[in-house]
Design a protein around this motif. Sequence first.
Motif, short mmCIF file in Angstrom:
data_model
loop_
_atom_site.label_atom_id
_atom_site.label_comp_id
_atom_site.label_asym_id
_atom_site.label_seq_id
_atom_site.Cartn_x
_atom_site.Cartn_y
_atom_site.Cartn_z
N LEU A 71 6.39 -17.74 3.85
CA LEU A 71 5.31 -18.72 3.60
C LEU A 71 4.43 -18.89 4.83
O LEU A 71 3.19 -18.93 4.73
CB LEU A 71 5.92 -20.05 3.19
N LYS A 72 5.04 -18.98 6.00
CA LYS A 72 4.26 -19.18 7.22
C LYS A 72 3.42 -17.95 7.55
O LYS A 72 2.25 -18.07 7.96
CB LYS A 72 5.19 -19.50 8.38
N SER A 73 3.97 -16.78 7.37
CA SER A 73 3.24 -15.55 7.68
C SER A 73 2.04 -15.37 6.75
O SER A 73 0.94 -15.04 7.20
CB SER A 73 4.17 -14.34 7.58
N LEU A 74 2.25 -15.56 5.45
CA LEU A 74 1.14 -15.42 4.51
C LEU A 74 0.06 -16.45 4.78
O LEU A 74 -1.14 -16.15 4.69
CB LEU A 74 1.66 -15.54 3.08
N LYS A 75 0.47 -17.68 5.10
CA LYS A 75 -0.52 -18.72 5.41
C LYS A 75 -1.32 -18.36 6.65
O LYS A 75 -2.54 -18.47 6.67
CB LYS A 75 0.20 -20.06 5.60
N MET A 76 -0.63 -17.93 7.72
CA MET A 76 -1.32 -17.61 8.96
C MET A 76 -2.24 -16.40 8.79
O MET A 76 -3.37 -16.39 9.28
CB MET A 76 -0.30 -17.34 10.07
N TYR A 77 -1.78 -15.38 8.10
CA TYR A 77 -2.57 -14.16 7.96
C TYR A 77 -3.78 -14.37 7.05
O TYR A 77 -4.88 -13.87 7.34
CB TYR A 77 -1.69 -13.04 7.40
N ILE A 126 -7.02 -4.79 4.69
CA ILE A 126 -6.48 -6.13 4.93
C ILE A 126 -5.25 -6.38 4.07
O ILE A 126 -4.26 -6.98 4.51
CB ILE A 126 -7.55 -7.20 4.65
N SER A 127 -5.28 -5.92 2.84
CA SER A 127 -4.21 -6.22 1.89
C SER A 127 -2.94 -5.43 2.16
O SER A 127 -1.85 -5.90 1.83
CB SER A 127 -4.69 -5.94 0.46
N VAL A 128 -3.07 -4.24 2.73
CA VAL A 128 -1.88 -3.39 2.93
C VAL A 128 -0.82 -4.07 3.79
O VAL A 128 0.37 -4.09 3.41
CB VAL A 128 -2.31 -2.03 3.53
N PRO A 129 -1.14 -4.65 4.96
CA PRO A 129 -0.09 -5.31 5.74
C PRO A 129 0.57 -6.46 5.01
O PRO A 129 1.77 -6.70 5.15
CB PRO A 129 -0.83 -5.80 7.00
N VAL A 130 -0.22 -7.21 4.21
CA VAL A 130 0.34 -8.35 3.48
C VAL A 130 1.35 -7.87 2.44
O VAL A 130 2.46 -8.41 2.33
CB VAL A 130 -0.78 -9.16 2.81
N LEU A 131 0.99 -6.85 1.67
CA LEU A 131 1.90 -6.34 0.65
C LEU A 131 3.15 -5.73 1.28
O LEU A 131 4.27 -5.94 0.80
CB LEU A 131 1.18 -5.29 -0.21
N ALA A 132 2.97 -4.98 2.36
CA ALA A 132 4.12 -4.38 3.03
C ALA A 132 5.06 -5.45 3.58
O ALA A 132 6.29 -5.36 3.45
CB ALA A 132 3.64 -3.45 4.16
N PHE A 133 4.47 -6.47 4.19
CA PHE A 133 5.30 -7.56 4.73
C PHE A 133 6.04 -8.29 3.62
O PHE A 133 7.22 -8.61 3.75
CB PHE A 133 4.42 -8.55 5.50
N TYR A 134 5.36 -8.54 2.50
CA TYR A 134 6.00 -9.27 1.41
C TYR A 134 7.17 -8.47 0.84
O TYR A 134 8.25 -9.02 0.58
CB TYR A 134 4.99 -9.57 0.32
#
Length: 293
Positions: A218-224, A267-275
Amino acid sequence: MAQVAVDNRGLRLFTRYLVLSLVALVFLFPLVFMVVSSLKPDNQLLADTGSLRAFMPVGDISLDNYFAAFDRAPIGRFMMNSVFVTVVTVVLSIAICSVAAFSFVFIDWNGRGTLLSIILATLIIPFETIAVPLLLVVSRMPWLGFEGIDWGWLNTYRVQIVPWIVDALTIFLFVQYFKDLPRELIEAARVEGASWFQVYRRVVMPLSGPVLATAAILKSLKMYNEQYLWPLIVVQDEAHRPIMVGLGYFFQLDVAWGELMAYLTLISVPVLAFYLFMQRAFIASIASTGVKG
């Protein structure tokens, strides 16, 4: 009768998966459109938006938009800044908020309930109401560096990290999880002579895998995802700008739609990979702990 029951159950299962698949496709349509559009030139991209060709990689397909996007903006630098700010903020936030939650749950001191209520009440305050006061504070705060005292935090990493380290949601998550931990473990550790910090580090945190993964996600997605308004206010140089601020580079003079779609894909690739990574870590943490959270 048994055969009819099996057939009905199979039909219900097929119908359920069919509905879930259709719902998943609805949510995937914007991602598919974004990726496919990033491979098309602007004229073809705009011409295809009125038909199903917008979701199909047909026509003049190439990676030219990606190369042009890297030429238009320092994407690598922006992405490194975003990842650095996000990782440092998440690590510090989990460390400090978990300690605060530990004190609220396990240590008796006057006013802890009132203070926790005040902290949780800050969840309803929108950031826009405190942006200007916060800007005035950080623009006058001193910082002791290698070259002496610097006045003002503008155009730095710390101005993007420090204001977001402590937040009410992360504290709330840890408080709710810590309340479900067996009190007998804490009392046994205290009887054995363990200090409060030893109880926190050796007893509580090893059992907190699920809440750690949840808070980190939650914190990572919010910050990013929210690195736009505040960095746009306090950061003017490219050396410290995050990835979201780079969107403005594609609206200068003329809108480069293909390059913009390529930028959004990057931009979306790091978010999906992290999730996906944190989802596996979350499942593993639940399987490895013997305490229900």
